[in-house]
Motif scaffolding. Structure first.
Motif, short mmCIF file in Angstrom:
data_model
loop_
_atom_site.label_atom_id
_atom_site.label_comp_id
_atom_site.label_asym_id
_atom_site.label_seq_id
_atom_site.Cartn_x
_atom_site.Cartn_y
_atom_site.Cartn_z
N ARG A 231 0.84 -1.19 0.00
CA ARG A 231 0.00 0.00 0.00
C ARG A 231 0.88 1.25 0.00
O ARG A 231 1.99 1.25 0.53
N ARG A 256 -4.26 1.88 -9.51
CA ARG A 256 -4.65 1.79 -8.09
C ARG A 256 -5.90 2.64 -7.83
O ARG A 256 -6.13 3.64 -8.49
N GLN A 257 -6.66 2.21 -6.83
CA GLN A 257 -7.81 2.98 -6.36
C GLN A 257 -7.38 3.86 -5.19
O GLN A 257 -6.40 3.57 -4.50
N PHE A 290 -12.05 -1.02 1.97
CA PHE A 290 -10.58 -1.03 1.95
C PHE A 290 -10.02 -2.44 2.07
O PHE A 290 -9.08 -2.81 1.36
N ILE A 293 -9.54 -4.71 -1.10
CA ILE A 293 -8.66 -4.31 -2.20
C ILE A 293 -7.26 -4.86 -1.95
O ILE A 293 -6.71 -4.71 -0.85
N VAL A 298 -3.97 -0.06 -3.98
CA VAL A 298 -4.61 1.02 -3.24
C VAL A 298 -3.61 2.12 -2.91
O VAL A 298 -2.43 1.86 -2.64
#
Length: 558
Positions: A231, A256-257, A290, A293, A298
């Motif tokens: 992350r 990525r989100q 969250f 993912i 992310v």
């Protein structure tokens, strides 16, 4: 003397970075009309325990409020607009002084007011950068500039005695992340007409060259995100909409989100989205999604770049969030500068993250942050565009102001005024001159109250934090003897001294001995008893501990 004068009075932001509030006056000394430019805060350090915000002292402004024509906000950074809700009732008790701001600033102000119970209702007149405003004898042109927030403006303030250019925060970015470039043509036109004085941002006056472009930061962030295996959490100032968009674009380009964390950052993004500044970006993640993912898919954009203990990053470093967490192998990027005074808090957060196995990246490691303020070459450009007769460095600490003043002189500005907070500077007619020192300083927002340090007891809180508190209650009977043993309560005082003796017992004995040393006839003077016991208890603490706690003595008689 009853002649018209054009004057400048900084009440904040000239001698420190933050808490910007400037007044411009026109007219004879006893009948000046005023405009206020910006109304900002700074944030308290550990020397102000319990204080929420530091505000400029507005005693002088309040005394002149009947002749204040308008308040104009240059942009929506906290150090330029953050005190408006707190101070507006003092500046305009009847709510009649108009406030002018851009749509983005007005939107943030409204959102802030909705989150603060009891906030005043302020009717904001919205202008677009490039518009011209009129307030009393002042004609105020707004000039588009680039900064690290949407819709910043410089102000060209014109009276019959000339035009003063108040730059606000700006830089000359060739490729801004959002919004137009700094309007060089408008500045050059002002210079052609004649600029009496340039009141100019000094934040980067000690740095040579030109500030890098926001687009370069976007590319730097993309490289960091692309290289990360886990992350990525990027912390930045919540008001830096351009940076938030740059991070979101970099995340999108890396597949990525994006999750937003922190109330203030969500509030800013909501306002920016309403005005179209987030158009074209994918939807942001919800917190409850969250955990679904993959770590490599992310990016978190969050508050806490200054080590604020209640901000999202600090909470993550303490593993205090319900739905979101960081783990070993993740990366935290500081896309911001550290404000002087925040070093300890930032380092404490970083150390907790490092102990979790998280990699920290700062601007010394990669191009992940640039300033929104002009370096020396950009300042030289501003002088060339506007060709002012007078220069006044503002927005900076003493070192920044001094370096800027020297640069102005070296570049041929005829008169450079070394103003500081509280200086009343006459800009015209005649040569510029500091003609008075007006009341200035700091006041504090403390919960629901606003006042001076003395009003709010801040000094006593500071002393409490160093040496604790002792309360002693003494009750006398009709014979002026002790009706019972004194009650003594010590908070924040060590239990025993270096010899192992109980310090509370030592203070108790000192209180009794001090009382008994007073002749019975004089014990009718309860204030005398209070003073004697107070001094004895403090002395006993000092002898046993080496420090003197705050002592409160309550004496009553039957």
């Amino acid at each position: 003397m009853n002649m018209d004068e054009f004057v400048f009075v900084p009440l904040g932001g000239v001698g420190e970075i933050g808490m910007n509030l400037a007044m411009y006056g026109f007219g004879p000394a006893k009948k000046r009309e005023w405009i206020v430019v910006d109304c900002g805060v700074t944030f308290p350090g550990p020397h102000l325990p319990g204080v929420d915000l530091v505000l400029p002292d507005t005693r002088f402004l309040e005394a002149e409020r009947d002749r204040v024509c308008a308040i104009v906000i240059t942009h929506a950074h906290e150090d330029h607009y953050g005190a408006l809700l707190a101070l507006y009732p003092r500046i305009s008790p009847e709510g009649t002084v108009p406030v002018h701001a851009t749509a983005f600033t007005a939107g943030l102000l409204e959102a802030k007011a909705q989150s603060e119970p009891g906030a005043p209702k302020i009717g904001v007149t919205v202008f677009e950068p490039g518009d011209t405003l009129t307030a009393g004898p002042f004609k105020i042109g707004t000039v588009t500039v680039t900064h690290s927030i949407p819709e910043p403006v410089s102000l060209a303030i014109t009276t019959p005695l000339g035009t003063v250019l108040h730059t606000g925060d700006w830089k000359d970015d060739e490729d801004p992340a959002m919004g137009p470039k700094t309007d060089r043509n408008a500045f050059e036109k002002l210079g052609d007409k004649g600029v009496l004085a340039l009141i100019c941002d000094s934040t980067n006056a000690m740095r040579e060259g030109v500030s890098p472009s926001e687009k370069e930061v976007s590319e730097g962030l993309r490289k960091v995100i692309e290289a990360a295996e886990g992350r990525v959490a990027v912390t930045t100032f919540s008001s830096n909409v351009g940076r938030i968009r740059s991070i979101a674009e970099a995340a999108r380009d890396c597949g990525r989100q994006v999750l937003l964390l922190g109330r203030s950052i969500k509030r800013v993004v909501d306002v920016a989205s309403d005005l179209g500044y987030m158009d074209g970006l994918p939807p942001f993640l919800a917190e409850e999604d969250f955990t679904h993912i993959p770590r490599s898919k992310v990016v978190i954009i969050l508050t806490g770049s200054q080590g604020e203990p209640r901000a999202a990053l600090a909470k993550l470093s303490r593993d205090e969030m319900r739905d979101v967490a960081l783990t070993s192998g993740d990366t935290v990027v500081y896309s911001s500068r550290m404000i002087p005074g925040n070093e300890k808090a930032v380092i404490e957060t970083q150390n907790r993250l490092i102990d979790m196995g998280i990699e920290i990246i700062e601007d010394r490691d990669a191009l992940v942050h640039v300033s929104g303020h002009p370096r020396r070459n950009e300042l030289r450009s501003m002088y060339k565009w506007t060709r002012p007769a007078i220069g006044v460095p503002v927005h900076g600490e003493a070192a920044h102001l001094s370096a800027h003043a020297k640069l102005m002189s070296e570049c041929g500005i005829r008169d450079v005024v070394p103003a500081r907070n509280g200086d009343l500077v006459r800009l015209a007619p005649g040569d510029p001159e500091i003609i008075a020192d007006i009341p200035h300083g700091e006041i504090y927002k403390d919960g629901l109250l606003i006042g001076s340090g003395d009003d709010l007891g801040v000094g006593d809180r500071r002393r409490l934090s160093f040496a604790g508190h002792v309360a002693v209650s003494i009750v006398l009977n009709k014979q002026r003897e002790l009706a019972a043993d004194p009650d003594l309560v010590a908070i924040g005082v060590p239990q025993v001294d270096a010899r192992g003796e109980d310090i509370e017992d030592l203070m108790f004995d000192a209180a009794v001995e001090a009382f008994e040393s007073i002749p019975r006839a004089r014990r009718r003077d309860l204030e005398l008893v209070e003073r004697a016991v107070h001094g004895a208890v403090r002395s006993a603490a000092r002898n046993a501990w080496g420090k003197k706690p705050l002592v409160s003595v309550l004496v009553s008689s039957a």
